[in-house]
Design an enzyme around this catalytic site. Structure first.
Site, mmCIF file in Angstrom:
data_model
loop_
_atom_site.group_PDB
_atom_site.id
_atom_site.type_symbol
_atom_site.label_atom_id
_atom_site.label_comp_id
_atom_site.label_asym_id
_atom_site.label_seq_id
_atom_site.Cartn_x
_atom_site.Cartn_y
_atom_site.Cartn_z
ATOM 1 N N LYS A 132 -67.397 48.355 -9.479
ATOM 2 C CA LYS A 132 -68.552 48.933 -8.532
ATOM 3 C C LYS A 132 -69.489 49.985 -9.568
ATOM 4 O O LYS A 132 -69.013 50.810 -10.170
ATOM 5 C CB LYS A 132 -67.916 49.938 -7.466
ATOM 6 C CG LYS A 132 -68.829 50.130 -6.425
ATOM 7 C CD LYS A 132 -68.018 50.950 -5.148
ATOM 8 C CE LYS A 132 -68.701 51.150 -3.956
ATOM 9 N NZ LYS A 132 -68.004 51.952 -2.929
HETATM 10 O O1 G3P Z 1 -68.975 52.685 0.535
HETATM 11 C C1 G3P Z 1 -69.900 53.718 0.888
HETATM 12 C C2 G3P Z 1 -69.263 54.535 1.637
HETATM 13 O O2 G3P Z 1 -68.055 55.229 1.342
HETATM 14 C C3 G3P Z 1 -70.207 55.756 2.029
HETATM 15 O O3 G3P Z 1 -69.851 56.188 3.429
HETATM 16 O O4 G3P Z 1 -69.755 57.687 5.140
HETATM 17 O O5 G3P Z 1 -69.626 58.636 2.985
HETATM 18 O O6 G3P Z 1 -71.786 57.815 4.009
HETATM 19 P P1 G3P Z 1 -70.135 57.629 3.859
#
Ligand code: G3P
Length: 218
Positions: A88
């Site tokens: 990633k």
């Molecule tokens: O894969 C990206 C994700 O982990 C971000 O999610 O909920 O932190 O915006 P969030």
């Protein structure tokens, strides 16, 4: 549409796999920190543990370097850990250059922190295996995250680009359903929105009635 779980929590990954609908795992440094994983060896071991639970599914492991040489060094180490690892890489200039490098070497990549169609176009041109638009974080700042998914799917379809659209930062079951309508290749989210897809009050009341009627015929 493939389902990935977005967590570094081994129990939740196991539970999602036990459900039989999971295709892979995404992680990020914040999710690893949340699990209390500390030190390089522990982080590397945790990725291997995740790969073993993930039963052949892709597992995104994020680099933390931001310069080309560092991203390459880290990415190659991560890729060597396990064949299921997808490196990633953040959507920055050196990240795009690194994605091109990895692509030529046959190392699969997931371009993360994507918030615009232009960024998604660059990631695909560089040869990313996946692109991760963060739709929930766009919604958080009063911007339509799903509209970005639609735009990227259209652009990739226009040119037959091989990069898969991995809708990330999904917060609730409607995000998953809308991503499926829009043709996202993958949705990644925590366990709860996946479990929320199960729920319908008519299912619960219908089952209660069937069971009470079945008792009459016992
Ligand atoms: O894969 C990206 C994700 O982990 C971000 O999610 O909920 O932190 O915006 P969030």
């Amino acid at each position: 549409m493939k389902f990935f779980i977005d967590t570094a929590n081994l129990e939740q990954i196991r539970e999602a796999y036990d459900l039989g609908v999971l295709d892979g795992v995404t992680t990020n440094p914040s999710l690893m920190a949340k699990e209390g994983i500390k030190g390089r060896d522990a982080v590397m071991k945790h990725y291997v543990d995740i790969c073993e639970i993930a039963q052949g599914g892709d597992v995104s492991a994020e680099v933390i370097s931001t310069d080309f040489a560092g991203i390459i060094r880290e990415g190659e180490e991560l890729a060597e850990l396990h064949p299921q690892i997808v490196v990633k890489v953040p959507m920055i200039k050196d990240g795009v250059k690194a994605i091109r490098y990895f692509s030529k070497k046959g190392i699969r990549t997931n371009c993360t922190l994507v918030f615009s169609a232009g960024q998604a176009l660059l990631a695909a041109k560089a040869g990313a295996s996946y692109v991760s638009p963060f739709l929930g974080r766009l919604d958080d700042v009063s911007t339509d995250g799903l509209a970005l998914i639609e735009q990227i799917v259209l652009i990739y379809d226009n040119y037959g680009m091989g990069t898969e659209v991995l809708a990330a930062s999904i917060r609730h079951p409607m995000h998953i359903i809308k991503c499926a309508e829009l043709g996202a290749d993958v949705a990644t989210c925590p366990l709860q929105p996946i479990l929320d897809l199960l729920k319908h009050p008519l299912t619960d009341s219908g089952l209660a009635k069937f069971l009470s009627d079945a008792a009459k015929t016992a």
